[in-house]
Design a protein around this motif. Structure first.
Motif, mmCIF file in Angstrom:
data_model
loop_
_atom_site.group_PDB
_atom_site.id
_atom_site.type_symbol
_atom_site.label_atom_id
_atom_site.label_comp_id
_atom_site.label_asym_id
_atom_site.label_seq_id
_atom_site.Cartn_x
_atom_site.Cartn_y
_atom_site.Cartn_z
ATOM 1 N N VAL A 66 0.840 -1.206 0.000
ATOM 2 C CA VAL A 66 0.000 0.000 0.000
ATOM 3 C C VAL A 66 0.871 1.251 0.000
ATOM 4 C CG1 VAL A 66 -1.605 1.359 1.397
ATOM 5 C CG2 VAL A 66 -1.961 -1.109 1.122
ATOM 6 N N THR A 67 1.790 1.325 0.985
ATOM 7 C CA THR A 67 2.623 2.529 1.109
ATOM 8 C C THR A 67 3.524 2.694 -0.113
ATOM 9 O OG1 THR A 67 2.594 2.138 3.471
ATOM 10 C CG2 THR A 67 4.179 3.743 2.657
ATOM 11 N N GLY A 68 4.071 1.574 -0.578
ATOM 12 C CA GLY A 68 4.948 1.643 -1.752
ATOM 13 C C GLY A 68 4.206 2.170 -2.967
ATOM 14 N N ALA A 69 2.963 1.702 -3.156
ATOM 15 C CA ALA A 69 2.191 2.162 -4.313
ATOM 16 C C ALA A 69 1.900 3.653 -4.205
ATOM 17 C CB ALA A 69 0.889 1.367 -4.408
ATOM 18 N N GLU A 70 1.539 4.095 -2.987
ATOM 19 C CA GLU A 70 1.280 5.533 -2.799
ATOM 20 C C GLU A 70 2.542 6.343 -3.062
ATOM 21 O OE1 GLU A 70 -1.878 4.727 0.851
ATOM 22 O OE2 GLU A 70 0.143 5.504 1.235
ATOM 23 N N LEU A 235 15.249 0.373 4.628
ATOM 24 C CA LEU A 235 15.853 -0.506 3.620
ATOM 25 C C LEU A 235 15.253 -0.259 2.238
ATOM 26 C CD1 LEU A 235 16.297 -3.901 5.510
ATOM 27 C CD2 LEU A 235 18.020 -2.181 4.909
ATOM 28 N N VAL A 236 13.922 -0.092 2.187
ATOM 29 C CA VAL A 236 13.283 0.163 0.890
ATOM 30 C C VAL A 236 13.824 1.458 0.297
ATOM 31 C CG1 VAL A 236 11.100 0.763 -0.214
ATOM 32 C CG2 VAL A 236 11.201 -1.145 1.380
ATOM 33 N N SER A 237 13.928 2.499 1.130
ATOM 34 C CA SER A 237 14.409 3.790 0.625
ATOM 35 C C SER A 237 15.835 3.683 0.123
ATOM 36 C CB SER A 237 14.331 4.843 1.721
ATOM 37 O OG SER A 237 12.997 5.008 2.104
ATOM 38 N N ILE A 238 16.674 3.001 0.923
ATOM 39 C CA ILE A 238 18.077 2.850 0.509
ATOM 40 C C ILE A 238 18.150 2.109 -0.817
ATOM 41 C CG2 ILE A 238 20.252 1.693 1.072
ATOM 42 C CD1 ILE A 238 19.663 2.294 4.000
#
Lengths: 527, 269
Positions: A66-70, A235-238
């Motif tokens: 959800v957050t990634g898609a947004e 981790l996702v941001s990095i």
């Protein structure tokens, strides 16, 4: 030995060695701290985080999706807006200042208060999170892109002109390509910022996503969940930051050094002219605000117009009380934000300078700092609250950490820009490292330092208001949270306006200081 | 006015350039009347900053003269540029770093709104000694190779008028001599009208049919020296007495220009 020679991936290991080793040390340190007696109420180590993630893989996966898609939607929309704005400002040089001023004003809107307002304007759905993610990214792409569109040497345009072609051909064949490295630099910073924007949007009342889980974990004092969420966000941001950087390096064979926000003109216009410009930008902003509300015929109860805010703060009988409440809260906030901001600036610059005197440590610290810069620090706000409590120390620390990384990285880049030939002159007189630093490297660092200081001002306000909103219950962030839950939209809009104006004023103040300092120490940086 | 058949001549009437700056007016080129015959190569020689580049840029139409007119075979520079009838070689090779050598040469054709023929480009690259470097990016080339790539870009549109502003400026002495020998053959064969800015006396004599010696700023013509050496220039022509005599004459004219300008000329530098 034969394996290392036959596998190209292994041969590249030494290059990866430093960040890898630094990462390993960090993880071990983290695990070690978490195992200290009494630490379990504050700190979950990597092992606990991994266990929690395995147990809650489904929940985490859905929230991340959800957050990634947004974040992804906000990233695309925000950057498209940035490209459109930069091209518009480039095409209409007379309107450039106005466009830049409005872009800055919007960038300075406090996201935590914009979130709930957007929620009532949009109704249910991911709209506010996506908008917040877009708002968090567009400015850091717009500014370098506008610089990049002008970054090509004059003879390239002469070359185009010598074949009888005009501005459009120069734009297509030269400017757009010359601007690509600047666009990539902007996009890279935008990736973590989009994630941050989406999570802040979820903090302010979404139904699903990692931000919602974070709030829940924080309220339940669920240490493992809080740490796990922050770890995943980081981790996702990095990963995205690194991926964009990698794609950029593949795309661009020789990226030039990019200064993200170069200083404005050396001799500023007269104060009268400045006031006139600010007045014009303000008038256009008010007209746009009013026009948008009227165009969509939004309900006056929650869609306040400029006149409503004016009445709330100035003309209504209770205006004095409103002002006292708002400015009192703002004072509390600034009392924490300013020391945190200054501490972050000082620490970032000081550590960068210190490392220049110890070049070996610098080569180790740079990759770590660049990596940690990609962490959306605000998403770790709950951790800092856990670690440092709800007092002023925690808030100041968060703001300082938020400012530290971009300033540190910018200063290291700036220090490295000191021209080699100038340094050779110092060496030829056997000047010591301190002399070199004072006379060659520090002046080269100043423009990057100021650029990062200006760009991180809104970040400081975001950090402080998020902590106040989530945890401390003080200051303008808490006032925004309270107003949102009480549906006191007049106060919420007023807080947005006042915080945005305060941030813009801080930005202008910094710009003035920057002009004076650079005119003295780095005149070539001013056009 | 329609273009005349054959390589166009250039006619400058009363052409002058003044720059208005914060420190007052700077006279870069004094009013000049100049004629350049079609199909010939002319070298413009003068001290640094004398305005020779400005003169070249005004002929290319990249800079508007403060007074006077330029006609190229009866047309204005803008008209010639619009049909890609001229090409400019800049001091800096000005190759776009994100395009390969081939891509940079093809860009000229694209800007000239012509179809790119990869085979023709490859032939041209071979001619300037860049065989096999078509897919290399400029960043990986030496200074001399970049200059040759820039010259290939100038030649690919087969211009009637070639304007070269110190095209060998950034090249080492050895490569420079080689280029000065090899490249004129490329444009001589086509009968291209060529103007060539340099401050090397040897290069001027070696390459051109005529040397115009300019004074320190504001530029005036100090001497107009025809170069009668046989074309194409033979290997070792620099060592002949005829060559030495011409080089002497150009050097003497340069010195005369500087002396006439006197301390005022130096102060203007």
């Amino acid at each position: 030995m034969s394996t290392a020679e036959s596998l190209p991936a292994l041969r590249r290991l030494p290059a990866l060695g430093a960040p890898f080793a630094a990462g390993l040390v960090l993880i071990l340190l983290w695990e070690g701290l978490a195992r200290l007696p009494g630490a379990e109420v504050l700190l979950a180590g990597p092992w606990d985080v991994a266990l929690w993630l395995r147990e809650n893989a489904g929940l985490m996966g859905r929230a991340l999706a959800v957050t990634g898609a947004e974040a992804a939607a906000g990233f695309v929309l925000g950057n498209l807006a940035a490209v459109a704005l930069a091209l518009l400002a480039f095409a209409l040089p007379r309107a450039e200042r106005l466009i830049a001023a409005l872009a800055l004003l919007v960038f300075c809107l406090p996201l935590v208060a914009t979130g709930p307002i957007l929620r009532v304007l949009y109704g249910p759905g991911p709209g506010p999170q996506i908008t917040l993610a877009a708002l968090a990214v567009y400015y850091t792409t717009f500014v370098p892109l506008l610089v990049g569109l002008r970054a090509a040497p004059a003879t390239w345009f002469d070359m185009v002109a010598s074949y009888g072609r005009g501005h459009v051909a120069a734009l297509i064949h030269v400017r757009l390509f010359a601007a690509l490295p600047y666009l990539v630099a902007g996009l890279q910073i935008a990736a973590p910022a989009a994630f941050l924007g989406a999570m802040v949007g979820e903090f302010t009342g979404a139904e699903r996503g990692m931000g919602v889980l974070t709030i829940r974990a924080l309220r339940a004092l669920d240490v493992e969940a809080t740490w796990a969420l922050a770890t995943v966000a980081a981790l996702v941001s990095i990963a995205v930051y690194a991926a964009i950087g990698r794609a950029g390096r593949r795309l661009l064979n020789a990226p030039p050094p990019v200064l993200l926000a170069p200083p404005s003109a050396a001799r500023g216009p007269s104060p009268g002219r400045l006031l006139l410009r600010a007045g014009l930008a303000g008038a256009v902003a008010l007209a746009l605000w009013w026009g948008a509300m009227e165009a969509f015929d939004l309900n006056r109860f929650f869609a306040k117009r400029p006149g409503d805010v004016w009445a709330f703060l100035v003309t209504r009988p209770e205006a004095g009380a409103h002002r006292a409440e708002l400015f009192g809260a703002l004072g509390e906030t600034l009392a924490l934000a300013v020391p945190g901001y200054l501490a972050g600036l000082a620490l970032g610059a000081a550590l960068a300078v210190g490392l220049t005197l110890a070049p070996r440590a610098a080569s180790l610290a740079m990759p770590v700092a660049v990596t940690l810069r990609a962490v959306p620090i605000v998403t770790t706000a709950p951790l800092i609250v856990l670690l440092m409590g709800r007092g002023p120390a925690g808030t100041i620390a968060l703001v300082a950490v938020m400012i530290f990384f971009p300033v540190f990285v910018a200063c290291l880049h700036g220090l490295a820009r000191a021209p080699g030939q100038v340094l050779d002159v110092f060496d030829s007189y056997a000047a010591g490292p301190v002399q070199r630093l004072l006379h060659a490297q520090l002046p080269a660092m100043l423009p990057a330092f100021f650029a990062s200081a200006r760009m991180s001002l809104p970040a400081a306000m975001l950090a402080v208001t998020v902590v106040e909103w989530l945890a401390t219950g003080r200051g303008v962030g808490a006032l925004m949270a309270l107003s949102a839950s009480l549906s006191d939209y007049a106060m919420l809009w007023s807080a947005v306006v006042v915080v945005a104006l305060a941030t813009v004023a801080g930005h202008a103040l910094l710009g003035a200081a920057e002009g004076r300092v650079l005119a003295r120490y780095a005149g070539e940086q001013l056009r | 006015m329609p273009a005349e058949p054959g390589p166009p001549g250039i006619r400058c009437e009363g052409i002058a350039k003044r720059f208005e700056g914060p420190a007052g007016t700077l006279e870069a080129v004094a009013p000049l009347d100049l004629d350049f015959a079609g199909g010939r190569t002319t070298a413009l020689v003068g001290p640094s900053g004398c305005g020779k580049s400005t003169l070249l840029r005004m002929i290319a139409g990249l800079e508007a003269p403060s007074a006077g007119t330029v006609r190229i075979g009866g047309e204005t520079p803008a008209e010639v540029r619009t049909r890609a009838g001229l090409a400019v070689g800049f001091q800096d090779p000005s190759l776009l770093p994100w395009r390969t050598v081939q891509g940079n040469v093809a860009l000229a054709l694209k800007l000239a709104r012509r179809r790119a023929d990869p085979k023709a480009i490859e032939r041209l690259l071979t001619l300037v000694g860049l065989e096999g470097f078509g897919t290399t990016r400029p960043g990986a080339l030496s200074g001399g190779m970049r200059q040759r790539a820039a010259i290939a870009r100038c030649l690919v549109t087969e211009p009637e008028l070639l304007l070269l502003d110190e095209p060998f400026g950034a090249v080492d002495e050895l490569t420079r001599r080689q280029l000065a020998h090899d490249l004129p053959r490329l444009w001589e064969a086509r009968g291209t009208t060529t103007l060539f800015v340099t401050h090397s006396v040897t290069e001027a004599v070696l390459i051109s049919d005529r040397v115009l010696v300019l004074s320190p700023r504001p530029a005036r013509v100090v001497a107009d020296i025809p170069v009668t050496l046989e074309r194409p220039r033979a290997e070792g022509v620099e060592l002949t007495p005829a060559f030495a005599e011409l080089a002497e004459a150009v050097s003497a004219a340069l010195a005369r220009g500087a002396a006439e300008a006197g301390p005022k000329g130096l102060a203007a530098q």
